[in-house]
Motif scaffolding. Structure first.
Motif, PDB file in Angstrom:
ATOM      1  N   THR A   1      41.664  26.016  35.926  1.00 45.88           N
ATOM      2  CA  THR A   1      42.836  26.752  35.472  1.00 45.88           C
ATOM      3  C   THR A   1      42.383  28.126  34.999  1.00 45.88           C
ATOM      4  OG1 THR A   1      42.606  25.829  33.257  1.00 45.88           O
ATOM      5  CG2 THR A   1      44.057  24.664  34.774  1.00 45.88           C
ATOM      6  N   THR A   2      43.282  29.052  35.068  1.00 50.32           N
ATOM      7  CA  THR A   2      42.969  30.403  34.643  1.00 50.32           C
ATOM      8  C   THR A   2      43.866  30.780  33.467  1.00 50.32           C
ATOM      9  OG1 THR A   2      42.812  32.697  35.356  1.00 50.32           O
ATOM     10  CG2 THR A   2      44.542  31.385  36.347  1.00 50.32           C
ATOM     11  N   HIS A   3      43.424  31.743  32.712  1.00 52.43           N
ATOM     12  CA  HIS A   3      44.206  32.166  31.549  1.00 52.43           C
ATOM     13  C   HIS A   3      45.445  32.942  31.966  1.00 52.43           C
ATOM     14  CE1 HIS A   3      41.094  30.783  28.885  1.00 52.43           C
ATOM     15  NE2 HIS A   3      40.196  31.475  29.563  1.00 52.43           N
ATOM     16  N   ASN A   4      45.335  33.669  33.079  1.00 50.00           N
ATOM     17  CA  ASN A   4      46.455  34.479  33.527  1.00 50.00           C
ATOM     18  C   ASN A   4      46.615  34.320  35.039  1.00 50.00           C
ATOM     19  OD1 ASN A   4      48.389  36.398  34.017  1.00 50.00           O
ATOM     20  ND2 ASN A   4      47.437  37.979  32.748  1.00 50.00           N
ATOM     21  N   PRO A   5      47.391  33.334  35.495  1.00 47.90           N
ATOM     22  CA  PRO A   5      47.523  33.106  36.938  1.00 47.90           C
ATOM     23  C   PRO A   5      48.160  34.283  37.676  1.00 47.90           C
ATOM     24  CG  PRO A   5      48.649  31.379  35.669  1.00 47.90           C
ATOM     25  CD  PRO A   5      48.110  32.361  34.708  1.00 47.90           C
ATOM     26  N   LEU A   6      49.053  34.998  37.037  1.00 48.52           N
ATOM     27  CA  LEU A   6      49.691  36.143  37.692  1.00 48.52           C
ATOM     28  C   LEU A   6      48.666  37.242  37.980  1.00 48.52           C
ATOM     29  CD1 LEU A   6      52.306  37.281  38.740  1.00 48.52           C
ATOM     30  CD2 LEU A   6      52.736  38.239  36.483  1.00 48.52           C
ATOM     31  N   LEU A   7      47.775  37.492  37.040  1.00 52.58           N
ATOM     32  CA  LEU A   7      46.723  38.492  37.257  1.00 52.58           C
ATOM     33  C   LEU A   7      45.784  38.041  38.379  1.00 52.58           C
ATOM     34  CD1 LEU A   7      45.268  41.107  36.445  1.00 52.58           C
ATOM     35  CD2 LEU A   7      43.947  39.721  34.823  1.00 52.58           C
ATOM     36  N   GLY A   8      45.416  36.769  38.396  1.00 51.98           N
ATOM     37  CA  GLY A   8      44.565  36.243  39.463  1.00 51.98           C
ATOM     38  C   GLY A   8      45.215  36.387  40.827  1.00 51.98           C
ATOM     39  N   PHE A   9      46.509  36.086  40.910  1.00 52.90           N
ATOM     40  CA  PHE A   9      47.233  36.249  42.168  1.00 52.90           C
ATOM     41  C   PHE A   9      47.280  37.718  42.583  1.00 52.90           C
ATOM     42  CE2 PHE A   9      51.139  37.233  44.436  1.00 52.90           C
ATOM     43  CZ  PHE A   9      51.003  36.406  45.545  1.00 52.90           C
ATOM     44  N   ALA A  10      47.590  38.593  41.633  1.00 55.42           N
ATOM     45  CA  ALA A  10      47.694  40.021  41.942  1.00 55.42           C
ATOM     46  C   ALA A  10      46.359  40.584  42.423  1.00 55.42           C
ATOM     47  CB  ALA A  10      48.195  40.785  40.717  1.00 55.42           C
ATOM     48  N   LEU A  11      45.261  40.222  41.756  1.00 61.25           N
ATOM     49  CA  LEU A  11      43.947  40.712  42.168  1.00 61.25           C
ATOM     50  C   LEU A  11      43.547  40.164  43.540  1.00 61.25           C
ATOM     51  CD1 LEU A  11      41.996  40.579  38.796  1.00 61.25           C
ATOM     52  CD2 LEU A  11      42.816  42.612  40.014  1.00 61.25           C
ATOM     53  N   GLY A  12      43.820  38.880  43.790  1.00 54.11           N
ATOM     54  CA  GLY A  12      43.534  38.301  45.102  1.00 54.11           C
ATOM     55  C   GLY A  12      44.349  38.955  46.201  1.00 54.11           C
ATOM     56  N   PHE A  13      45.617  39.181  45.930  1.00 59.60           N
ATOM     57  CA  PHE A  13      46.487  39.843  46.901  1.00 59.60           C
ATOM     58  C   PHE A  13      45.987  41.258  47.176  1.00 59.60           C
ATOM     59  CE2 PHE A  13      50.205  42.300  48.137  1.00 59.60           C
ATOM     60  CZ  PHE A  13      50.753  41.509  49.126  1.00 59.60           C
ATOM     61  N   PHE A  14      45.619  41.978  46.128  1.00 68.44           N
ATOM     62  CA  PHE A  14      45.114  43.337  46.269  1.00 68.44           C
ATOM     63  C   PHE A  14      43.831  43.364  47.096  1.00 68.44           C
ATOM     64  CE2 PHE A  14      42.314  46.734  44.706  1.00 68.44           C
ATOM     65  CZ  PHE A  14      43.077  47.837  45.042  1.00 68.44           C
ATOM     66  N   CYS A  15      42.900  42.479  46.788  1.00 68.99           N
ATOM     67  CA  CYS A  15      41.617  42.453  47.509  1.00 68.99           C
ATOM     68  C   CYS A  15      41.807  42.117  48.982  1.00 68.99           C
ATOM     69  CB  CYS A  15      40.671  41.450  46.867  1.00 68.99           C
ATOM     70  SG  CYS A  15      40.037  41.995  45.291  1.00 68.99           S
ATOM     71  N   ASN A  16      42.709  41.203  49.294  1.00 69.54           N
ATOM     72  CA  ASN A  16      42.906  40.803  50.685  1.00 69.54           C
ATOM     73  C   ASN A  16      43.696  41.836  51.468  1.00 69.54           C
ATOM     74  OD1 ASN A  16      42.434  38.887  52.754  1.00 69.54           O
ATOM     75  ND2 ASN A  16      44.574  38.233  52.589  1.00 69.54           N
ATOM     76  N   ASN A  17      44.410  42.718  50.798  1.00 75.35           N
ATOM     77  CA  ASN A  17      45.258  43.667  51.516  1.00 75.35           C
ATOM     78  C   ASN A  17      44.785  45.110  51.434  1.00 75.35           C
ATOM     79  OD1 ASN A  17      47.541  42.072  52.617  1.00 75.35           O
ATOM     80  ND2 ASN A  17      47.617  41.408  50.502  1.00 75.35           N
ATOM     81  N   ILE A  18      43.731  45.392  50.708  1.00 73.55           N
ATOM     82  CA  ILE A  18      43.270  46.768  50.584  1.00 73.55           C
ATOM     83  C   ILE A  18      42.679  47.277  51.901  1.00 73.55           C
ATOM     84  CG2 ILE A  18      40.977  46.248  49.677  1.00 73.55           C
ATOM     85  CD1 ILE A  18      43.220  49.115  48.524  1.00 73.55           C
ATOM     86  N   CYS A  19      41.968  46.426  52.637  1.00 73.57           N
ATOM     87  CA  CYS A  19      41.365  46.867  53.904  1.00 73.57           C
ATOM     88  C   CYS A  19      42.416  47.237  54.948  1.00 73.57           C
ATOM     89  CB  CYS A  19      40.429  45.798  54.453  1.00 73.57           C
ATOM     90  SG  CYS A  19      38.913  45.656  53.524  1.00 73.57           S
ATOM     91  N   PRO A  20      43.379  46.345  55.254  1.00 72.00           N
ATOM     92  CA  PRO A  20      44.358  46.735  56.269  1.00 72.00           C
ATOM     93  C   PRO A  20      45.235  47.899  55.826  1.00 72.00           C
ATOM     94  CG  PRO A  20      44.745  44.473  55.534  1.00 72.00           C
ATOM     95  CD  PRO A  20      43.535  44.962  54.828  1.00 72.00           C
ATOM     96  N   THR A  21      45.513  47.987  54.529  1.00 74.77           N
ATOM     97  CA  THR A  21      46.364  49.060  54.034  1.00 74.77           C
ATOM     98  C   THR A  21      45.698  50.418  54.224  1.00 74.77           C
ATOM     99  OG1 THR A  21      47.272  47.567  52.391  1.00 74.77           O
ATOM    100  CG2 THR A  21      47.614  49.892  52.016  1.00 74.77           C
ATOM    101  N   ASN A  22      44.414  50.506  53.989  1.00 74.94           N
ATOM    102  CA  ASN A  22      43.697  51.766  54.091  1.00 74.94           C
ATOM    103  C   ASN A  22      43.078  51.998  55.465  1.00 74.94           C
ATOM    104  OD1 ASN A  22      44.222  52.637  51.481  1.00 74.94           O
ATOM    105  ND2 ASN A  22      42.562  51.419  50.654  1.00 74.94           N
ATOM    106  N   GLY A  23      43.293  51.092  56.391  1.00 81.68           N
ATOM    107  CA  GLY A  23      42.778  51.283  57.742  1.00 81.68           C
ATOM    108  C   GLY A  23      41.287  51.075  57.867  1.00 81.68           C
TER     109      GLY A  23
END
Length: 127
Positions: free
Chosen positions: A101-123
């Motif tokens: 379990t994590t202390h802040n699941p929303l932050l974990g989701f946001a960081l995971g989403f950001f990391c997985n989408n930064i490459c395609p977003t920036n080309g």
């Protein structure tokens, strides 16, 4: 039962993939060996293309490059599913699978989403 070491499993998977690639004449984009983000993108894009009729880019995985037969037009590339299932099986065999379990699941989701989408977003993806 003797446990399979990660080295032996990796060598077996690598040789099996090379033999299957040669046997079935599958040619994947070069970036597929470097980054997992493009695998996820291609799976999601393929599903959206088939379900909603969208025309999103899916990296060409060739069945036969000489004949220009693109396998990814007809079937999804399931490498992400294979990696996830393989990791789950390996963790269960070695009794390392633990749900945390994590202390802040929303932050974990946001960081995971950001990391997985930064490459395609920036080309930054080559495929």
């Amino acid at each position: 039962m003797k446990k399979i070491t990660p080295l032996v499993a990796g060598l077996a998977a690598g040789f099996s993939a090379a033999i299957l690639q040669a046997f079935f004449k599958i040619t994947a984009p070069p970036a597929y060996g470097i980054c997992i983000a493009c695998h996820t993108k291609d799976l999601i894009n393929w599903i959206l293309d088939k379900l909603l009729g969208m025309k999103l880019f899916v990296a060409p995985v060739y069945k036969d490059a000489a004949a220009n037969i693109v396998a990814s037009n007809y079937a999804p590339v399931l490498t992400v599913v294979g990696i996830f299932v393989g990791a789950l099986i390996a963790a269960n065999i070695h009794k390392e699978f633990k749900l945390k379990t994590t202390h802040n699941p929303l932050l974990g989701f946001a960081l995971g989403f950001f990391c997985n989408n930064i490459c395609p977003t920036n080309g930054w993806m080559s495929s």
